[in-house]
Design an enzyme around this catalytic site. Structure first.
Site, PDB file in Angstrom:
ATOM      1  N   GLY A   1       6.333   4.502   4.520  1.00 37.72           N
ATOM      2  CA  GLY A   1       6.474   5.745   5.260  1.00 37.72           C
ATOM      3  C   GLY A   1       7.752   5.784   6.053  1.00 37.72           C
ATOM      4  O   GLY A   1       8.643   4.948   5.896  1.00 37.72           O
ATOM      5  N   GLY A   2       7.835   6.787   6.960  1.00 41.74           N
ATOM      6  CA  GLY A   2       9.039   6.955   7.748  1.00 41.74           C
ATOM      7  C   GLY A   2       9.252   5.842   8.761  1.00 41.74           C
ATOM      8  O   GLY A   2      10.366   5.637   9.228  1.00 41.74           O
ATOM      9  N   LEU A  41       0.815  -1.213   0.000  1.00 37.42           N
ATOM     10  CA  LEU A  41       0.000   0.000   0.000  1.00 37.42           C
ATOM     11  C   LEU A  41       0.843   1.255   0.000  1.00 37.42           C
ATOM     12  O   LEU A  41       0.418   2.295  -0.475  1.00 37.42           O
ATOM     13  CB  LEU A  41      -0.926   0.008   1.224  1.00 37.42           C
ATOM     14  CG  LEU A  41      -2.059  -1.025   1.221  1.00 37.42           C
ATOM     15  CD1 LEU A  41      -2.814  -0.963   2.536  1.00 37.42           C
ATOM     16  CD2 LEU A  41      -2.995  -0.789   0.053  1.00 37.42           C
ATOM     17  N   GLY A  78       8.063   2.489   8.243  1.00 39.06           N
ATOM     18  CA  GLY A  78       8.207   1.175   7.640  1.00 39.06           C
ATOM     19  C   GLY A  78       7.274   0.979   6.470  1.00 39.06           C
ATOM     20  O   GLY A  78       6.695   1.928   5.930  1.00 39.06           O
ATOM     21  N   GLN A  79       7.092  -0.277   6.089  1.00 34.06           N
ATOM     22  CA  GLN A  79       6.292  -0.654   4.932  1.00 34.06           C
ATOM     23  C   GLN A  79       4.856  -0.949   5.364  1.00 34.06           C
ATOM     24  O   GLN A  79       4.625  -1.478   6.446  1.00 34.06           O
ATOM     25  CB  GLN A  79       6.897  -1.902   4.270  1.00 34.06           C
ATOM     26  CG  GLN A  79       6.275  -2.279   2.945  1.00 34.06           C
ATOM     27  CD  GLN A  79       6.570  -1.247   1.875  1.00 34.06           C
ATOM     28  OE1 GLN A  79       5.659  -0.637   1.338  1.00 34.06           O
ATOM     29  NE2 GLN A  79       7.840  -1.045   1.578  1.00 34.06           N
ATOM     30  N   ASP A  91       0.304  13.804  14.363  1.00 34.60           N
ATOM     31  CA  ASP A  91       0.652  13.804  12.940  1.00 34.60           C
ATOM     32  C   ASP A  91      -0.608  13.840  12.077  1.00 34.60           C
ATOM     33  O   ASP A  91      -0.717  13.113  11.086  1.00 34.60           O
ATOM     34  CB  ASP A  91       1.495  12.569  12.609  1.00 34.60           C
ATOM     35  CG  ASP A  91       2.186  12.697  11.249  1.00 34.60           C
ATOM     36  OD1 ASP A  91       2.414  13.842  10.816  1.00 34.60           O
ATOM     37  OD2 ASP A  91       2.466  11.669  10.624  1.00 34.60           O
TER      38      ASP A  91
END
Length: 601
Positions: free
Chosen positions: A24-25, A21, A27-28, A138
């Protein structure tokens, strides 16, 4: 969604992976299905973070809290493994694009009616998140999923775990995960974040959804310029519908105390119930295409049959058991069941009832009479007569000097430490908007001085520990000569127990009590000095391991830096007190034994 790559696992936990999908910072992120057929999103943690114990602990804590977040406006946390080689978390999959994609690629700024429903849904999501004690930290368009029923907020309760990471080239929350265009002023300044920070981010998200622009501009002119505008300048709110202009402006107030709370926002956003779709027709068509693509996605391992069972134990003849292709061990993130039978409990064999010395205390009440045969050797009683006592004044003098030098370095370290924190507080008062990281970098020279002093104190600790063990063994041997059979454990074991993680909190103190009583001129001496020394020593060790933590210059913000600095100062004071008590103890014990050796026997 993109297909799996060759290095990707086929399954994580009990979830079969279907595709990628995103990344990001942290992980996957994979699309996956559970064994019952539920579609989920599984996020793995990158190896650099997984190696940080502090991150794992914070990650587990935040996941446990995030599990309590309920409601229809968030993606529920379904499962997680925070202790595995690669930590992961599974959440409910939201079938829809992100708000960022809708505004930036698929449609553009949303109409007023959609914005009103979006605002109401996001406020309800923040209510569910804040009720559990979490701060999202965030909230941005890429963390808001757009569905037919309404917006859904994802990734809550995970960003905070990065606050515990200080090494490995990783920066803190707000630099790795936080998008600069959607950070609150207090996040930019490095201050402690509250729920008011999420309210500011909510205003920025609504402004972006209404105009397609960031309220404080982009980072094209530099990230520092953008952060300056967030802290100092007013947002650009032109293009926002009048019905939402006041609400967005109040959310973007620089002062967290003046921003509206969730209850007030719920009143101002009205009701989220609508009789018709809340999204424009073009976005609804995109959602339909997304749902069709999800239904058409196939299990990449469906042709291979059900998941392979775990490897069986070796056969009695020694030949390995046959395994199915694609077994769990072939993939580092595929976890197999344990080899022993489910529910089996290992049986601990009890020690023999008549083990040597199991219930027989050593004879340390009175020394054996002349001509008496010495006890047979055992775990507590040495072989044969006691060794000839020897003086230990030289060792005591060496230890005294080492402790004195260490105490001097500790005092200097404490003075430099407090002076540096005082200077930092003055700079903070002079410039309230100064980033803590900038001041910490400017104080590199002072940090270097503290690092040198800390290294010297550490080397002295090693030297003191080595000489202390030699002195302690000498005290143990002499005490055996003064009171044969009354000292627990042999001389070598008396030294080894200082290295055993659990035993070194108890057994050396017991041996020290025996040595003290055997060396003291009174038949029943008090052990108050021994208890004082041991209490201060354990207090310093436990405080340094459990409470003190990381140094002040690795903190996230000013408040945390001051707290860490104060904790570090307390640790230095405890170290100094423990050193002084140790000097008094060793001088007193050495003097008592010296008097016994030189006096009438």
């Amino acid at each position: 969604m993109r297909p799996l790559e060759p290095e990707d696992p086929q399954a994580i936990g009990g979830y079969r992976l279907l595709g990628r999908l995103g990344e990001g910072g942290m992980g996957q992120v994979y699309l996956a299905r559970s064994q019952r057929g539920r579609t989920v999103a599984v996020k793995t943690i990158q190896p650099a973070l997984a190696r940080e114990r502090a991150f794992r602990e914070r990650f587990a804590q935040e996941i446990a809290t995030a599990r309590r977040v309920g409601g229809e406006w968030t993606a529920p946390v379904l499962d997680a493994d925070t202790e595995g080689r690669v930590p992961w978390v599974a959440t409910g999959y939201i079938a829809g694009p992100t708000l960022h994609r809708v505004v930036a690629e698929d449609y553009g700024p949303l109409p007023e009616r959609s914005l009103t429903f979006l605002a109401r849904g996001l406020v309800l999501a923040l209510r569910d998140i804040h009720t559990t004690g979490l701060v999202h930290r965030d909230l941005k368009p890429s963390n808001v999923m757009v569905t037919i029923e309404g917006p859904r907020v994802i990734d809550f309760g995970i960003a905070r775990a990065l606050d515990a990471v200080t090494s490995g080239g990783l920066t803190r929350t707000g630099a790795v995960i936080g998008s600069p265009g959607f950070m609150s002023p207090e996040q930019v300044r490095g201050a402690r974040l509250t729920t008011a920070s999420d309210i500011f981010c909510l205003g920025a998200v609504l402004a972006y959804a209404a105009t397609g622009r960031l309220p404080f501009g982009t980072a094209d002119s530099g990230g520092h310029a953008l952060m300056f505008r967030i802290v100092e300048e007013e947002p650009a709110l032109d293009g926002i519908p009048d019905a939402l202009l006041g609400l967005v402006g109040d959310c973007l107030d620089k002062d967290p105390e003046r921003r509206p709370g969730v209850p007030e926002l719920l009143e101002r956003t009205g009701t989220a119930a609508v009789a018709e779709p809340w999204l424009p027709a073009e976005v609804l068509a995109q959602l339909g295409r997304h749902a069709v693509a999800l239904l058409d996605s196939e299990d990449p391992a469906a042709a291979a049959g059900p998941p392979a069972p775990p490897a069986a134990p070796p056969r009695p003849g020694g030949a390995p058991a046959r395994t199915t292709a694609g077994a769990a061990a072939a993939h580092p993130l595929t976890y197999a069941a344990p080899a022993h039978a489910p529910g089996a409990v290992p049986v601990r064999t009890p020690p023999p009832a008549h083990a040597p010395g199991a219930h027989t205390p050593p004879p340390w009440r009175t020394p054996p009479p002349p001509g008496h045969a010495w006890p047979a050797p055992g775990p507590a009683v040495p072989q044969g007569p006691p060794p000839e006592p020897r003086r230990a004044s030289a060792l005591a003098n060496a230890l005294t000097w080492l402790f004195a030098v260490m105490a001097l370095f500790v005092v200097v370290t404490l003075v430099v430490h407090l002076q540096l924190l005082g200077d930092l507080r003055e700079e903070r008062k002079a410039d309230p908007y100064l980033l803590f990281s900038s001041v910490a970098d400017a104080a590199e020279g002072s940090k270097t001085t503290l690092d040198v002093l800390t290294t010297l104190v550490g080397l002295l600790h090693i030297a003191i520990f080595v000489v202390w063990l030699i002195w302690f063994r000498r005290m143990r041997c002499n005490a055996e000569a003064f009171a044969p059979g009354r000292i627990r454990y042999r001389p070598n074991r008396a030294v080894i127990f200082w290295f055993v993680p659990f035993a070194n909190l108890v057994l050396p103190k017991q041996i020290a009590d025996d040595i003290w009583r055997a060396s003291h001129p009174l038949p029943h001496p008090a052990v108050g000095l021994v208890n004082t020394w041991w209490t201060l020593l354990l207090g310093w060790i436990v405080y340094g391991v459990v409470v003190s933590g990381d140094p002040w210059h690795e903190a996230d913000d000013w408040d945390e830096a001051v707290t860490r600095g104060n904790l570090g100062a307390v640790e230095q004071v405890l170290c100094l007190a423990a050193a002084l008590a140790a000097v008094v103890f060793l001088r007193r014990l050495t003097t008592m034994q010296h008097n016994r050796l030189t006096g009438p026997r």
